[in-house]
Motif scaffolding. Structure first.
Motif, PDB file in Angstrom:
ATOM      1  N   LEU A  30       0.850  -1.186   0.000  1.00 16.35           N
ATOM      2  CA  LEU A  30       0.000   0.000   0.000  1.00 16.35           C
ATOM      3  C   LEU A  30       0.887   1.238   0.000  1.00 16.35           C
ATOM      4  O   LEU A  30       1.956   1.234   0.615  1.00 16.35           O
ATOM      5  CB  LEU A  30      -0.902   0.037   1.241  1.00 16.35           C
ATOM      6  N   PRO A  31       0.434   2.336  -0.622  1.00 13.68           N
ATOM      7  CA  PRO A  31       1.259   3.548  -0.704  1.00 13.68           C
ATOM      8  C   PRO A  31       1.050   4.501   0.466  1.00 13.68           C
ATOM      9  O   PRO A  31       0.991   5.720   0.294  1.00 13.68           O
ATOM     10  CB  PRO A  31       0.779   4.179  -2.017  1.00 13.68           C
ATOM     11  N   PHE A  32       0.946   3.962   1.682  1.00 14.23           N
ATOM     12  CA  PHE A  32       0.662   4.770   2.859  1.00 14.23           C
ATOM     13  C   PHE A  32       1.619   4.377   3.980  1.00 14.23           C
ATOM     14  O   PHE A  32       2.422   3.451   3.840  1.00 14.23           O
ATOM     15  CB  PHE A  32      -0.781   4.565   3.330  1.00 14.23           C
ATOM     16  N   ALA A  33       1.488   5.060   5.122  1.00 14.38           N
ATOM     17  CA  ALA A  33       2.255   4.658   6.303  1.00 14.38           C
ATOM     18  C   ALA A  33       1.903   3.220   6.687  1.00 14.38           C
ATOM     19  O   ALA A  33       2.783   2.440   7.073  1.00 14.38           O
ATOM     20  CB  ALA A  33       1.972   5.616   7.448  1.00 14.38           C
ATOM     21  N   LEU A  34       0.616   2.880   6.608  1.00 10.11           N
ATOM     22  CA  LEU A  34       0.201   1.478   6.730  1.00 10.11           C
ATOM     23  C   LEU A  34       0.477   0.839   5.364  1.00 10.11           C
ATOM     24  O   LEU A  34      -0.283   1.024   4.420  1.00 10.11           O
ATOM     25  CB  LEU A  34      -1.282   1.387   7.100  1.00 10.11           C
ATOM     26  N   CYS A 146      -7.147  22.106   5.350  1.00  9.71           N
ATOM     27  CA  CYS A 146      -8.260  21.878   4.411  1.00  9.71           C
ATOM     28  C   CYS A 146      -7.773  21.995   2.970  1.00  9.71           C
ATOM     29  O   CYS A 146      -8.178  21.213   2.100  1.00  9.71           O
ATOM     30  CB  CYS A 146      -9.390  22.872   4.676  1.00  9.71           C
ATOM     31  N   ALA A 147      -6.897  22.960   2.714  1.00  9.31           N
ATOM     32  CA  ALA A 147      -6.361  23.121   1.358  1.00  9.31           C
ATOM     33  C   ALA A 147      -5.557  21.892   0.945  1.00  9.31           C
ATOM     34  O   ALA A 147      -5.627  21.439  -0.205  1.00  9.31           O
ATOM     35  CB  ALA A 147      -5.500  24.374   1.283  1.00  9.31           C
ATOM     36  N   ALA A 148      -4.788  21.343   1.876  1.00 10.69           N
ATOM     37  CA  ALA A 148      -4.024  20.129   1.569  1.00 10.69           C
ATOM     38  C   ALA A 148      -4.955  18.965   1.257  1.00 10.69           C
ATOM     39  O   ALA A 148      -4.696  18.172   0.340  1.00 10.69           O
ATOM     40  CB  ALA A 148      -3.109  19.785   2.741  1.00 10.69           C
ATOM     41  N   HIS A 305      -3.065  12.487   4.588  1.00  4.79           N
ATOM     42  CA  HIS A 305      -3.885  11.263   4.577  1.00  4.79           C
ATOM     43  C   HIS A 305      -4.315  10.909   6.000  1.00  4.79           C
ATOM     44  O   HIS A 305      -5.491  10.600   6.250  1.00  4.79           O
ATOM     45  CB  HIS A 305      -3.070  10.133   3.946  1.00  4.79           C
ATOM     46  N   GLN A 306      -3.384  10.970   6.946  1.00  2.00           N
ATOM     47  CA  GLN A 306      -3.708  10.637   8.328  1.00  2.00           C
ATOM     48  C   GLN A 306      -4.634  11.671   8.955  1.00  2.00           C
ATOM     49  O   GLN A 306      -5.484  11.321   9.791  1.00  2.00           O
ATOM     50  CB  GLN A 306      -2.408  10.525   9.127  1.00  2.00           C
TER      51      GLN A 306
END
Length: 349
Positions: A30-34, A146-148, A305-306
């Motif tokens: 997966l392309p995430f920390a998890l 919010c912008a991110a 994402h988090q």
């Protein structure tokens, strides 16, 4: 029974490992920390059943092509009989339509997960990035974050580039015949609308999806489409129903290692959430927003994402406290939401 882990090492990407007769473990990136998801292959004379499909990455497609090319033969060869999807999240549904095209196998899901996937993908009916941002702004999230999040618009569609346009509906209590055994569909709530886990009493195996993970806590969020939902209450009630399963049941989770010790894990998850609820309540002697309380729930740096998951989870805990009568919801003329302890509110009047 304390949790124990009978298999210390997961299979490499593109490899399989048999954890029980006819049940094969796959692990995809997966392309995430998890950084991983566990998927499962169930063997049957009529062909293989796939449980969950992985995130839509070229590396994951390549792993699937490698695995499909060398599946151990059943009487019907390497045929795929069905693709079971536990829920609509991209790491589970991401390649379902692609695998359906590759194999001709039907996709099997609950109605709630199938329709939610289409609503999120098309951003209709209160689903999508803009309703989420509106919800987060109301709960105090600042303009920069919010912008991110707005720059991430379309993230779901990137993880799920295409959706099945037809499926076989799963109902809670269904018993699916696979490999001479019956797998019961067990529905859970709180993490997603109608999550389907699979339990085989004869084999003593629970494929728990994201409902029961061995070490991390499942994300439980409140979404813009159901702003007053008690998602955490729904989740805790759902996992309590796993207590009825035998203690020696082998749990096959979507993240982490397979484990034994259901009741201990359910107890630990209850204790974790009760401790978080107590801490949040103590921080609401004055009105506080979900965004102001992020550092209380998650005392570490969060990437974008988090942050999305953390906001959903903070709102879920605050809603749980409101439903329990421990906090009051305050909403001003501009729709901004804060929560305060009932006792503190009463003392101020």
């Amino acid at each position: 029974m304390l949790p124990d882990y009978p298999f210390a090492t997961p299979p490499a990407a593109g490899e399989t490992f048999e954890v029980s007769p006819g049940i094969h473990w796959l692990r995809m990136p997966l392309p995430f920390a998890l950084n991983h998801i566990n998927l499962w292959l169930l063997e049957d004379d009529a062909g293989w059943s796939i449980v969950d499909t992985g995130f839509a990455l070229d590396t994951v497609k390549a792993c699937w092509q490698q695995i499909l090319a060398r599946l151990p033969s059943t009487p019907l060869g390497g045929k795929i009989a069905r693709i079971i999807v536990t829920h609509f999240h991209p790491d589970h549904l991401g390649l379902a339509a692609w695998l359906q095209e590759q194999t001709g196998a039907p996709v099997c899901m609950t109605l709630g997960e199938y329709l939610t996937a289409h609503a999120v993908w098309h951003e209709v009916g209160g689903h999508g990035n803009q309703p989420m941002l509106q919800q987060f702004r109301a709960h105090g999230l600042d303009a920069d974050r919010c912008a991110a999040l707005e720059r991430r618009s379309g993230a779901y569609n990137r993880g799920v580039p295409s959706l099945p346009t037809h499926y076989q509906r799963l109902f809670g209590g269904d018993r699916i015949a696979i490999g001479g055994h019956r797998w019961q569909v067990r529905i859970g709530f709180g993490h997603s609308p109608e999550h389907a886990a699979l339990y085989c009493a004869e084999l003593g195996v629970l494929i728990s999806g994201d409902m029961l993970l061995p070490k991390i806590s499942t994300n439980v969020s409140v979404f813009a489409v159901t702003p007053l939902a008690d998602s955490l209450g729904d989740y805790l009630e759902s996992i309590d129903r796993y207590r009825e399963l035998p203690p020696e049941t082998l749990v096959l989770p979507s993240h982490g290692l397979p484990f034994h010790g259901i009741e201990n894990r359910v107890d630990a998850l209850h204790a974790h959430h009760q401790e978080r609820l107590q801490v949040l309540e103590e921080h609401c002697n004055t009105p506080r927003s979900a965004a102001e309380l992020l550092i209380t729930l998650f005392p570490r740096d969060l990437d974008t994402h988090q942050t999305m998951f953390a906001m959903g989870e903070a709102i879920a805990h605050l809603n749980r406290l409101e439903h329990a009568g421990r906090l009051l919801r305050l909403q001003d003329d501009q729709g901004r939401v804060r929560f305060v302890r009932k006792a503190a509110a009463a003392a101020a009047t």
